[in-house]
Write a protein that holds these residues in place. Structure first.
Motif, PDB file in Angstrom:
ATOM      1  N   LEU A  59       0.823  -1.208   0.000  1.00 14.52           N
ATOM      2  CA  LEU A  59       0.000   0.000   0.000  1.00 14.52           C
ATOM      3  C   LEU A  59       0.857   1.258   0.000  1.00 14.52           C
ATOM      4  N   PHE A  62       2.092   1.817  -3.489  1.00 19.93           N
ATOM      5  CA  PHE A  62       1.099   2.323  -4.442  1.00 19.93           C
ATOM      6  C   PHE A  62       1.083   3.853  -4.433  1.00 19.93           C
ATOM      7  N   GLY A  91      -0.676  -1.024 -10.142  1.00 23.71           N
ATOM      8  CA  GLY A  91      -2.017  -1.166  -9.591  1.00 23.71           C
ATOM      9  C   GLY A  91      -2.859  -2.199 -10.309  1.00 23.71           C
ATOM     10  N   TYR A  94      -1.498  -5.812  -9.632  1.00 23.37           N
ATOM     11  CA  TYR A  94      -1.796  -6.081  -8.234  1.00 23.37           C
ATOM     12  C   TYR A  94      -3.257  -6.489  -8.070  1.00 23.37           C
ATOM     13  N   ALA A  95      -4.175  -5.706  -8.649  1.00 27.83           N
ATOM     14  CA  ALA A  95      -5.602  -5.986  -8.519  1.00 27.83           C
ATOM     15  C   ALA A  95      -5.991  -7.298  -9.211  1.00 27.83           C
ATOM     16  N   SER A 318     -12.867   4.127  -1.422  1.00 23.45           N
ATOM     17  CA  SER A 318     -11.522   3.977  -1.973  1.00 23.45           C
ATOM     18  C   SER A 318     -11.320   4.812  -3.228  1.00 23.45           C
ATOM     19  N   SER A 322      -8.178   7.488  -3.048  1.00 24.06           N
ATOM     20  CA  SER A 322      -7.007   7.475  -3.932  1.00 24.06           C
ATOM     21  C   SER A 322      -7.026   8.650  -4.898  1.00 24.06           C
ATOM     22  N   THR A 443      -9.066  -7.179  -3.581  1.00 16.50           N
ATOM     23  CA  THR A 443      -9.202  -6.910  -5.018  1.00 16.50           C
ATOM     24  C   THR A 443     -10.185  -5.777  -5.253  1.00 16.50           C
ATOM     25  N   GLN A 445     -11.023  -3.405  -3.131  1.00 13.81           N
ATOM     26  CA  GLN A 445     -10.429  -2.154  -2.655  1.00 13.81           C
ATOM     27  C   GLN A 445      -9.362  -1.657  -3.624  1.00 13.81           C
ATOM     28  N   GLN A 446      -8.478  -2.549  -4.070  1.00 13.83           N
ATOM     29  CA  GLN A 446      -7.390  -2.136  -4.947  1.00 13.83           C
ATOM     30  C   GLN A 446      -7.916  -1.671  -6.304  1.00 13.83           C
TER      31      GLN A 446
END
Length: 499
Positions: A59, A62, A91, A94-95, A318, A322, A443, A445-446
């Protein structure tokens, strides 16, 4: 005294004839009288600290890049499109792989995959820090995102499998606090490291700093993190994995790259593919569930009310979070001409307030229940409103003191929401499905974090040349207020009492 010892001693007290020190002739107990002691893995304080360290690293990474982007552009001549890929490549990868990472941990062992992911994260961070070209950095960031996807789902799954009752509630609160604080601290740390120019490394230090932290984390994990896995491990759902990857890539990649690339044809084709890929994914998973197989994202898991409601709330939260972090980083450095340290220090009040609210959260939840989330949303909205007023009043002379009240109140509200939502989403997930549950949650959230940068960030960057950075920032903050209002309305439907 261990749990196993207490069990044996209790048995001896109940049946003294089986004790070697009992008076009188010894009797031989029947085989069924011997207690079978089941050793359950327990996560101690050091183990909890270690897995939370593993949760913080992805995190932080990111967000840490946001402040370093101008320096990367200057050094590597990256240009807008590659800068977007440096952020978005991490990102998106990652997701895409998070749910698969959770499934693999359930199957082959969460501690083993945590160690593997952390080691890979350290190696890829080193490659990022030594990257000679912008394209090398993009490739390393993609690999870094993949390694983070192996590591992070094991954190929540391990907590879920090795804690019970109040200990689990506290651990989940700490996880939520770590997640939120890491997102704010990433930009603060990034500004400090870029300005410090440690040993002449400049922006490279934001990646190289991970290497010693990973080494410490690996040593601690070997000593303190217990091994757990699902009692019913399932094979990898290949069709589901491919369709989920296609769905997320077809949505996130064009939204991330479209503005910088000038919205070429491939971006619109990709967005057109998304609804079909998402529909095919849902149909495939539902069919697998109906046939008794184990899909990547079991629809039955989404029938858990706590998980479903938490996911609905974490998406707008989220996206706004972000988007705000990206826009404020650009505004402070390019609009208000602050250096990287000042840009990082501007967010310190938010980090402090978030941390204080996170610590108070469990006690407040015990007294007031889910209304804490509602109050947190109202406070966050108040903080963003104070920021809008400060921007309109003081621009272009807005400084750290003018920003402080708004970011502090917003951070206080965020700290009352995110840890509670994390706790809510995992509260009813069975321990043997902890990896899948944590993968679904992270997933979502990302993906929402990536969407926030792609949508609110693109809106801000598209408006700034035509209406000016002040009005572009104000417009973006007003959109975020709309997202906060949505989370407040959704919070009113949460159960009053929370476990």
């Amino acid at each position: 005294m261990s749990e196993a010892t207490e069990t044996i001693q209790a048995t001896v007290r109940e049946n003294p004839a089986s004790s070697p020190t009992a008076t009188g002739p010894a009797t031989t107990p029947a085989p069924t009288a011997v207690p079978v002691v089941r050793h359950e893995a327990v996560l101690g304080r050091l183990g909890l600290f270690t897995v939370l360290l593993g949760a913080a690293l992805p995190l932080i990474d990111f967000f840490i890049v946001n402040v370093a982007l101008p320096a990367i552009d200057s050094d590597l001549a990256a240009g807008p499109a590659l800068l977007e890929l440096i952020v978005g490549g991490y990102g998106v990868t990652y997701a895409v792989l998070l749910v698969l990472g959770g499934r693999l941990g359930d199957t082959i062992g969460r501690r083993r995959l945590f160690l593997t992911g952390m080691a890979a994260f350290g190696v890829t961070s080193l490659v990022c820090g030594l990257a000679p070209t912008a394209w090398t950095l993009v490739a390393a960031r993609v690999a870094q995102g993949a390694s983070a996807a192996l590591m992070l789902p094991q954190v929540l799954a391990t907590i879920q499998a090795t804690t019970r009752g109040p200990r689990r509630a506290r651990a989940m609160s700490f996880y939520g606090a770590t997640a939120g604080l890491s997102m704010v601290a990433g930009q603060i740390l990034g500004g400090v490291l870029v300005a410090a120019d440690v040993a002449g490394t400049g922006w490279r230090s934001v990646f190289l700093v991970n290497v010693p932290v990973v080494l410490v984390g690996l040593v601690l994990a070997v000593r303190a993190v217990p091994e757990t896995r699902s009692d019913r491990p399932a094979s990898v759902d290949v069709p589901g994995t491919l369709l989920l990857a296609l769905s997320l890539v077809s949505l996130l990649l064009p939204l991330t790259e479209g503005r910088a690339a000038g919205w070429p044809v491939w971006t619109w084709v990709s967005l057109g593919v998304f609804p079909f890929a998402a529909g095919a994914f849902y149909v495939t998973e539902r069919r697998a569930d109906r046939l008794g197989r184990t899909p990547l994202v079991p629809p039955s898991l989404l029938r858990l009310e706590s998980l479903r409601r938490g996911l609905l709330m974490v998406v707008p939260f989220s996206i706004g979070f972000s988007g705000f972090m990206f826009v404020i980083a650009v505004t402070l450095q390019q609009g208000l001409r602050m250096g990287p340290v000042s840009a990082g220090l501007a967010l310190v009040p938010m980090a402090v307030a978030f941390f204080a609210a996170s610590l108070a959260g469990p006690r407040l939840i015990g007294r007031y229940g889910s209304r804490v989330v509602t109050v947190g949303g109202v406070l966050q909205a108040l903080g963003i409103t104070l920021l809008v007023l400060a921007v309109l009043r003081d621009w272009p002379g807005l400084g750290l003191l003018g920003l402080a009240p708004g970011v502090a109140v917003a951070g206080l509200g965020q700290g009352l929401q995110l840890p509670v939502l994390m706790r809510l989403m995992m509260s009813d997930v069975p321990a043997d499905r902890a990896g899948v549950g944590s993968g679904v949650m992270i997933t979502t959230q990302q993906s929402a974090l990536a969407l926030g940068v792609a949508t609110l960030g693109s809106l801000f960057l598209a408006l700034a040349p035509s209406i000016g950075m002040r009005d572009a920032l104000t417009t973006t903050l007003l959109v975020q207020l709309g997202l906060i209002a949505l989370t407040v309305l959704l919070s009113l439907r949460l159960p009053r009492v929370m476990r």
